[in-house]
Design an enzyme around this catalytic site. Sequence first.
Site, PDB file in Angstrom:
ATOM      1  N   LYS A  85      -3.115  12.013 -33.067  1.00  0.00           N
ATOM      2  CA  LYS A  85      -2.538  10.478 -33.350  1.00  0.00           C
ATOM      3  C   LYS A  85      -1.758  10.567 -34.747  1.00  0.00           C
ATOM      4  O   LYS A  85      -1.532  11.589 -35.348  1.00  0.00           O
ATOM      5  CB  LYS A  85      -3.861   9.532 -33.400  1.00  0.00           C
ATOM      6  CG  LYS A  85      -4.713   9.364 -32.274  1.00  0.00           C
ATOM      7  CD  LYS A  85      -3.961   9.085 -31.135  1.00  0.00           C
ATOM      8  CE  LYS A  85      -4.741   8.537 -29.898  1.00  0.00           C
ATOM      9  NZ  LYS A  85      -5.702   9.512 -29.149  1.00  0.00           N
TER      10      LYS A  85
HETATM   11  C1  LIG Z   1      -7.039   8.979 -28.224  1.00  0.00           C
HETATM   12  C2  LIG Z   1      -7.394   7.812 -27.565  1.00  0.00           C
HETATM   13  C3  LIG Z   1      -8.648   7.335 -27.274  1.00  0.00           C
HETATM   14  C4  LIG Z   1      -9.889   8.320 -27.820  1.00  0.00           C
HETATM   15  O1  LIG Z   1      -9.884   8.477 -29.087  1.00  0.00           O
HETATM   16  P1  LIG Z   1     -10.593   9.766 -29.869  1.00  0.00           P
HETATM   17  O2  LIG Z   1     -10.502   9.727 -31.175  1.00  0.00           O
HETATM   18  O3  LIG Z   1      -9.729  11.147 -29.064  1.00  0.00           O
HETATM   19  O4  LIG Z   1     -12.114   9.841 -29.024  1.00  0.00           O
HETATM   20  C5  LIG Z   1      -9.013   6.134 -26.637  1.00  0.00           C
HETATM   21  N1  LIG Z   1      -8.207   5.306 -25.881  1.00  0.00           N
HETATM   22  C6  LIG Z   1      -6.890   5.726 -26.150  1.00  0.00           C
HETATM   23  C7  LIG Z   1      -5.759   4.858 -25.622  1.00  0.00           C
HETATM   24  C8  LIG Z   1      -6.437   6.836 -27.036  1.00  0.00           C
HETATM   25  O5  LIG Z   1      -5.116   7.150 -27.001  1.00  0.00           O
END
Ligand SMILES: *Cc1c(COP(=O)(O)O)cnc(C)c1O
Length: 378
Positions: A182
Amino acid sequence: MIPFNIPPYVGTELGFVEQAAAANRKISGDGMFTKLCSEWLEERFGARRMLLTTSGTTALEMAAILCDLNPGDEVILPSYTFSTTATAFVLVGARLVFVDVRSDTMCIDETKIEEAITDKTRVIVPVHYAGVACEMDSIMDIARRYGLLVVEDAAQGVMSTYKGRHLGTIGDFGCYSFHETKNYSMGEGGAISVNRSEHVERAEIIREKGTNRSRFFRGQVDKYTWVDYGSSYLPSDMNAAYLWAQLQVADEINDNRLTTWGIYSRELKPLADAGLVSLPTIPESCQHNAHMFYLKCRDLKERTELIDFLKARNIFPAFHYVPLHSSPAGLRFGRAVGSMRVTDADSDRLVRLPLYYDMPKDDALFVSEAVKEYYGQR
Ligand SMILES: *Cc1c(COP(=O)(O)O)cnc(C)c1O
């Protein structure tokens, strides 16, 4: 080699991690850095209460518990999303109701939500795909008229806004991810924005193993005890220290990504004008965070060829979600309402290009040239 992603690293992370470990001697949850991060997020996003979690997934799980669902209650969500948007609600016994996305943003099609509502519906989960806002005014209006809760999956939407409001602060709850893929990272981590005062205390309890420990630390009770559902959703302060380094330069990271996104957008526009690919649309209402740059090929065969073409040049693009409504677990835990035309067609056509903090400008140009070369437009 141009990888798909390189986790953000701004250079000050390890100093703060060392401070947490060696100076503060506070490596469990809710130390100084956790506090700094959550206060920064509250202030910057205008959020009522921001709580750091161990992942975007566990932020969604906390939100699902806070929705207080009964078995069989229904949750409306897009099929084109990450698995844990769904698993969080399955874990609390909900049934999933999938609706299609809009082709211009790949966000939930707000005009398809109402037909999916039944007397069991309790929650709508808009997913801000690529950090681009869902049509929140319409979604909040539907929620108000039917008395539904709204959980924003803003995992990709950190720093993006809708009509000037930060994504994740508009619905009842907003869930963010600080995974290494992210825009801002703490390795594994996330946050939940609790946007209504009546949910704040319960959110603290659920995050703290079902105890009223937060009230104890504030001196509001003289001992703490088990009072509700809960789990352990506190990240280590060392992870928060890593994130703190990046929040301090949040605008610089955002601008840097937007510059790379802008290069792709400008360089590939001729391909879109020629009708060879389609490019993402950013609605007027949204200021996005350049979480992702994708393009859509004409079909699956072309996408496979393009990916192979780029890989042969040491460029590593990535396709994205496989629709949930037709997946083994999606069939077991939910149903689709209405046509899934965009989800089915566009998930086969979409390809994400490399984009990360500090990506050299020349690399973005090189990737763009390679895409143009594939389409014979160089
Ligand atoms: C990355 C993501 C998640 C999950 O986040 P994590 O920190 O990897 O558990 C959930 N929903 C969306 C749309 C994402 O892109």
